[in-house]
Motif scaffolding. Sequence first.
Motif, PDB file in Angstrom:
ATOM      1  N   UNK A  60      37.518  57.488  36.754  1.00 47.11           N
ATOM      2  CA  UNK A  60      37.492  56.089  36.323  1.00 47.11           C
ATOM      3  C   UNK A  60      38.811  55.715  35.662  1.00 47.11           C
ATOM      4  N   UNK A  61      39.331  56.601  34.805  1.00 49.23           N
ATOM      5  CA  UNK A  61      40.622  56.342  34.178  1.00 49.23           C
ATOM      6  C   UNK A  61      41.722  56.249  35.237  1.00 49.23           C
ATOM      7  N   UNK A  62      41.706  57.174  36.208  1.00 45.58           N
ATOM      8  CA  UNK A  62      42.772  57.240  37.205  1.00 45.58           C
ATOM      9  C   UNK A  62      42.757  56.044  38.145  1.00 45.58           C
ATOM     10  N   UNK A  63      41.583  55.453  38.333  1.00 42.56           N
ATOM     11  CA  UNK A  63      41.449  54.360  39.295  1.00 42.56           C
ATOM     12  C   UNK A  63      42.023  53.053  38.777  1.00 42.56           C
ATOM     13  N   UNK A  64      42.239  52.948  37.478  1.00 45.34           N
ATOM     14  CA  UNK A  64      42.625  51.670  36.889  1.00 45.34           C
ATOM     15  C   UNK A  64      43.844  51.857  35.993  1.00 45.34           C
ATOM     16  N   UNK A  65      44.799  50.975  36.134  1.00 46.00           N
ATOM     17  CA  UNK A  65      45.943  50.939  35.236  1.00 46.00           C
ATOM     18  C   UNK A  65      45.895  49.616  34.481  1.00 46.00           C
ATOM     19  N   UNK A  66      45.572  49.681  33.228  1.00 45.16           N
ATOM     20  CA  UNK A  66      45.472  48.470  32.416  1.00 45.16           C
ATOM     21  C   UNK A  66      45.996  48.769  31.025  1.00 45.16           C
ATOM     22  N   UNK A  67      46.814  47.875  30.458  1.00 46.85           N
ATOM     23  CA  UNK A  67      47.277  48.074  29.083  1.00 46.85           C
ATOM     24  C   UNK A  67      46.171  47.906  28.059  1.00 46.85           C
ATOM     25  N   UNK A  68      45.010  47.492  28.506  1.00 46.34           N
ATOM     26  CA  UNK A  68      43.896  47.254  27.591  1.00 46.34           C
ATOM     27  C   UNK A  68      42.884  48.389  27.604  1.00 46.34           C
ATOM     28  N   UNK A 119      39.717  44.607  34.718  1.00 50.56           N
ATOM     29  CA  UNK A 119      40.476  45.557  35.527  1.00 50.56           C
ATOM     30  C   UNK A 119      39.553  46.605  36.147  1.00 50.56           C
ATOM     31  N   UNK A 120      38.586  47.071  35.383  1.00 53.85           N
ATOM     32  CA  UNK A 120      37.606  48.019  35.926  1.00 53.85           C
ATOM     33  C   UNK A 120      36.811  47.373  37.057  1.00 53.85           C
ATOM     34  N   UNK A 121      36.379  46.137  36.842  1.00 56.40           N
ATOM     35  CA  UNK A 121      35.574  45.448  37.861  1.00 56.40           C
ATOM     36  C   UNK A 121      36.372  45.264  39.144  1.00 56.40           C
ATOM     37  N   UNK A 122      37.660  44.956  39.011  1.00 62.09           N
ATOM     38  CA  UNK A 122      38.492  44.785  40.198  1.00 62.09           C
ATOM     39  C   UNK A 122      38.597  46.078  40.996  1.00 62.09           C
ATOM     40  N   UNK A 123      38.435  47.215  40.305  1.00 58.71           N
ATOM     41  CA  UNK A 123      38.471  48.520  40.969  1.00 58.71           C
ATOM     42  C   UNK A 123      37.080  48.976  41.411  1.00 58.71           C
ATOM     43  N   UNK A 124      36.076  48.111  41.229  1.00 56.86           N
ATOM     44  CA  UNK A 124      34.717  48.460  41.641  1.00 56.86           C
ATOM     45  C   UNK A 124      33.975  49.339  40.667  1.00 56.86           C
ATOM     46  N   UNK A 125      34.359  49.278  39.382  1.00 55.05           N
ATOM     47  CA  UNK A 125      33.756  50.148  38.371  1.00 55.05           C
ATOM     48  C   UNK A 125      33.123  49.310  37.272  1.00 55.05           C
TER      49      UNK A 125
END
Length: 263
Positions: A60-68, A119-125
């Motif tokens: 889950x961490x690897x799938x998303x790059x977000x400063x938040x 950002x998670x939702x955009x990655x399907x999470x």
Amino acid sequence: MQGIADYDFIRPLGSGNHGHFFLARRPRRLPVDVEFVAVKVLHAESSDVAFRRATRELAAFAAVRSPYLVTPIDAGQQDGVFFYSMEYLPAGSLADPAEPYTTVQGLRALAAAARAAAALHAAGIAHRDIKPGNVLLHPDGGRLSDLGLSQVFAAGVTVTGMGGLDAIEYVDPALLLGGAPGPAGDVWSLGVVLHRVTTGTGVYGDLPESDGLLALRRVLSTTPRVSDSLPGPVADLVRECLGPADQRPDAATLADRIDGIQP
């Protein structure tokens, strides 16, 4: 617990989903310019369960790059116990701040958490466990932490676990009844946190802290109540977050609207 691998623990930081957090000194081998890191050590009910849980969190961490989102740093295994380290935020969380925070600071942190959720939702999470303890305070606003219950949302996928007792009031009742995880459930959680940040109270009143079954029954049998003390626009936003799933704002829109709140 004194440490794990080459991490020397200084003190506990609390418990999260399926694990415990510790403050540790950064091992010299890590190429990051910080003195301290936070380490999550996962419970190891069995090696297979622990492995699946660890890989799910790290994926889950690897799938998303977000400063938040809290930044992951390192991961490993020792004697069948899995752990990972991440940036340490000394200001604490909305649930356990190092010092009292203002409503403005709380709203900034929550807006950041909403952007992390987007950002998670955009990655399907779906995060599935947004609560004050997982919204960390930061000079730039906030960070969303602990992806221990995160899950890819897809048709036919249902909730397979829950957080601690402190999470029950922040979970969409539809998920408690076996519904599939998705963005709308996280928006519900953000709405309940918004209510607590702006009023200091929950939407279900005071829930029993030591009786999880009673708290669950209360949540499932009680209609959430928005405080009369909230200004109209804030009350309306909370109600939208708690409304029918297909009518809730998305997380990015919610973040923008939180930014516009004038406490």
